[in-house]
Design a protein around this motif. Structure first.
Motif, mmCIF file in Angstrom:
data_model
loop_
_atom_site.group_PDB
_atom_site.id
_atom_site.type_symbol
_atom_site.label_atom_id
_atom_site.label_comp_id
_atom_site.label_asym_id
_atom_site.label_seq_id
_atom_site.Cartn_x
_atom_site.Cartn_y
_atom_site.Cartn_z
ATOM 1 N N MET A 1 8.121 -11.809 -0.926
ATOM 2 C CA MET A 1 7.477 -10.764 -1.726
ATOM 3 C C MET A 1 8.342 -10.323 -2.907
ATOM 4 S SD MET A 1 5.596 -8.221 0.916
ATOM 5 C CE MET A 1 4.784 -8.771 2.389
ATOM 6 N N ARG A 2 9.288 -11.149 -3.306
ATOM 7 C CA ARG A 2 10.222 -10.753 -4.370
ATOM 8 C C ARG A 2 9.540 -10.349 -5.667
ATOM 9 N NH1 ARG A 2 13.962 -15.520 -5.137
ATOM 10 N NH2 ARG A 2 12.107 -16.574 -4.388
ATOM 11 N N LEU B 1 6.772 -8.784 -6.153
ATOM 12 C CA LEU B 1 5.831 -7.676 -5.993
ATOM 13 C C LEU B 1 6.519 -6.325 -6.164
ATOM 14 C CD1 LEU B 1 3.928 -8.976 -2.850
ATOM 15 C CD2 LEU B 1 3.315 -9.284 -5.247
ATOM 16 N N ASP C 1 7.490 -2.450 -5.258
ATOM 17 C CA ASP C 1 7.848 -1.810 -3.998
ATOM 18 C C ASP C 1 6.607 -1.229 -3.329
ATOM 19 O OD1 ASP C 1 9.793 -0.761 -2.049
ATOM 20 O OD2 ASP C 1 9.180 1.196 -2.852
ATOM 21 N N HIS D 1 3.428 -2.252 -3.505
ATOM 22 C CA HIS D 1 2.617 -3.314 -2.900
ATOM 23 C C HIS D 1 3.288 -3.849 -1.635
ATOM 24 C CE1 HIS D 1 -0.181 -4.465 -6.466
ATOM 25 N NE2 HIS D 1 -0.169 -3.176 -6.217
ATOM 26 N N ARG D 2 4.586 -4.024 -1.664
ATOM 27 C CA ARG D 2 5.291 -4.491 -0.464
ATOM 28 C C ARG D 2 5.083 -3.517 0.691
ATOM 29 N NH1 ARG D 2 9.381 -6.069 -4.163
ATOM 30 N NH2 ARG D 2 10.525 -4.154 -3.780
ATOM 31 N N ARG D 3 5.188 -2.221 0.415
ATOM 32 C CA ARG D 3 5.003 -1.222 1.479
ATOM 33 C C ARG D 3 3.572 -1.255 2.015
ATOM 34 N NH1 ARG D 3 6.439 3.667 -1.606
ATOM 35 N NH2 ARG D 3 5.594 4.795 0.156
ATOM 36 N N TYR E 1 1.466 -3.805 1.976
ATOM 37 C CA TYR E 1 1.261 -5.048 2.723
ATOM 38 C C TYR E 1 1.964 -5.012 4.072
ATOM 39 C CZ TYR E 1 -0.433 -6.736 -1.804
ATOM 40 O OH TYR E 1 -1.113 -6.885 -2.984
ATOM 41 N N GLU E 2 3.137 -4.402 4.125
ATOM 42 C CA GLU E 2 3.837 -4.280 5.406
ATOM 43 C C GLU E 2 3.043 -3.412 6.387
ATOM 44 O OE1 GLU E 2 7.683 -2.937 4.105
ATOM 45 O OE2 GLU E 2 8.194 -4.940 3.336
ATOM 46 N N ASN F 1 -3.897 -8.709 -3.192
ATOM 47 C CA ASN F 1 -3.128 -9.300 -2.100
ATOM 48 C C ASN F 1 -2.987 -10.819 -2.280
ATOM 49 O OD1 ASN F 1 -2.099 -10.196 0.354
ATOM 50 N ND2 ASN F 1 -3.913 -9.630 1.529
#
Length: 193
Positions: A97-98, A100, A102, A104-106, A108-109, A145
């Motif tokens: 996820m580099r 993306l 922060d 979007h990463r949160r 998606y997690e 996504n």
């Protein structure tokens, strides 16, 4: 086998690429790099091979079509099984996820924590992020996504457990079909299929 041979095998398995593969919903795509999957794609309106290849080439022009490495093969098998009804949350699949944000990463997690057969709303994800006013931003993140269905955006619904949008071919109908395959029944609705 000496250390140089082992290193060469490790390097070969890290060679980035993409591949397309058949599923119960049609042809999906997967792209990988040395740090995990960089993208997954669900079938579009034409779920056959050529449109899927064309879309993967457009989406990942720097990657060659290649034979999947061991991790990509494992991810392909898991996605195929999920789209046939397996109750796997796919959380063991490594995602890169580099590129993306922060946020979007949160998002998606949090989405990855939703088990098969269950759903959450955009608002519930926003509340988990600490700000219920972020529901629209959560919906936009789901629409962008790059890892569906490994990041299960199909399990995230609009207010009132309505399907909301879905960027895969077939739109909300595909989202509902995927939920049906998993046995999810938002608002106790009967299967449409």
């Amino acid at each position: 086998m000496d250390t140089a041979d082992t290193r060469q095998l490790a390097d070969a398995s890290a060679v980035p690429g993409f591949a397309v593969f058949d599923t119960a919903l049609g042809v999906c795509g997967i792209a990988w790099g040395p740090r995990g999957l960089v993208g997954v794609q669900l079938p579009q309106d034409d779920p056959t091979l050529q449109p899927a290849l064309r879309r993967m080439r457009q989406r990942f022009p720097e990657l060659p079509e290649a034979e999947p490495n061991a991790e990509a093969r494992r991810a392909i098998a898991a996605v195929q099984a999920l789209l046939e009804g397996a109750q796997d949350d796919l959380r063991d699949i490594v995602l890169d996820m580099r590129g993306l944000s922060d946020f979007h990463r949160r998002v998606y997690e949090l989405a990855r924590r939703i088990p098969p057969g269950q759903t959450r709303t955009y608002g519930e994800i926003a509340e988990e992020l600490g700000d219920k006013t972020l529901a629209r931003a959560v919906g936009q993140a789901m629409g962008l996504n790059p890892f569906a269905p490994v990041v299960p955006c199909h399990r995230v619904l609009a207010a009132g457990n309505k399907p909301g949008g879905f960027s895969a071919g077939g739109g909300a109908l595909t989202k509902l079909r995927m939920l049906d395959i998993e046995g999810a029944r938002p608002n106790g609705m009967a299967s449409l299929f």
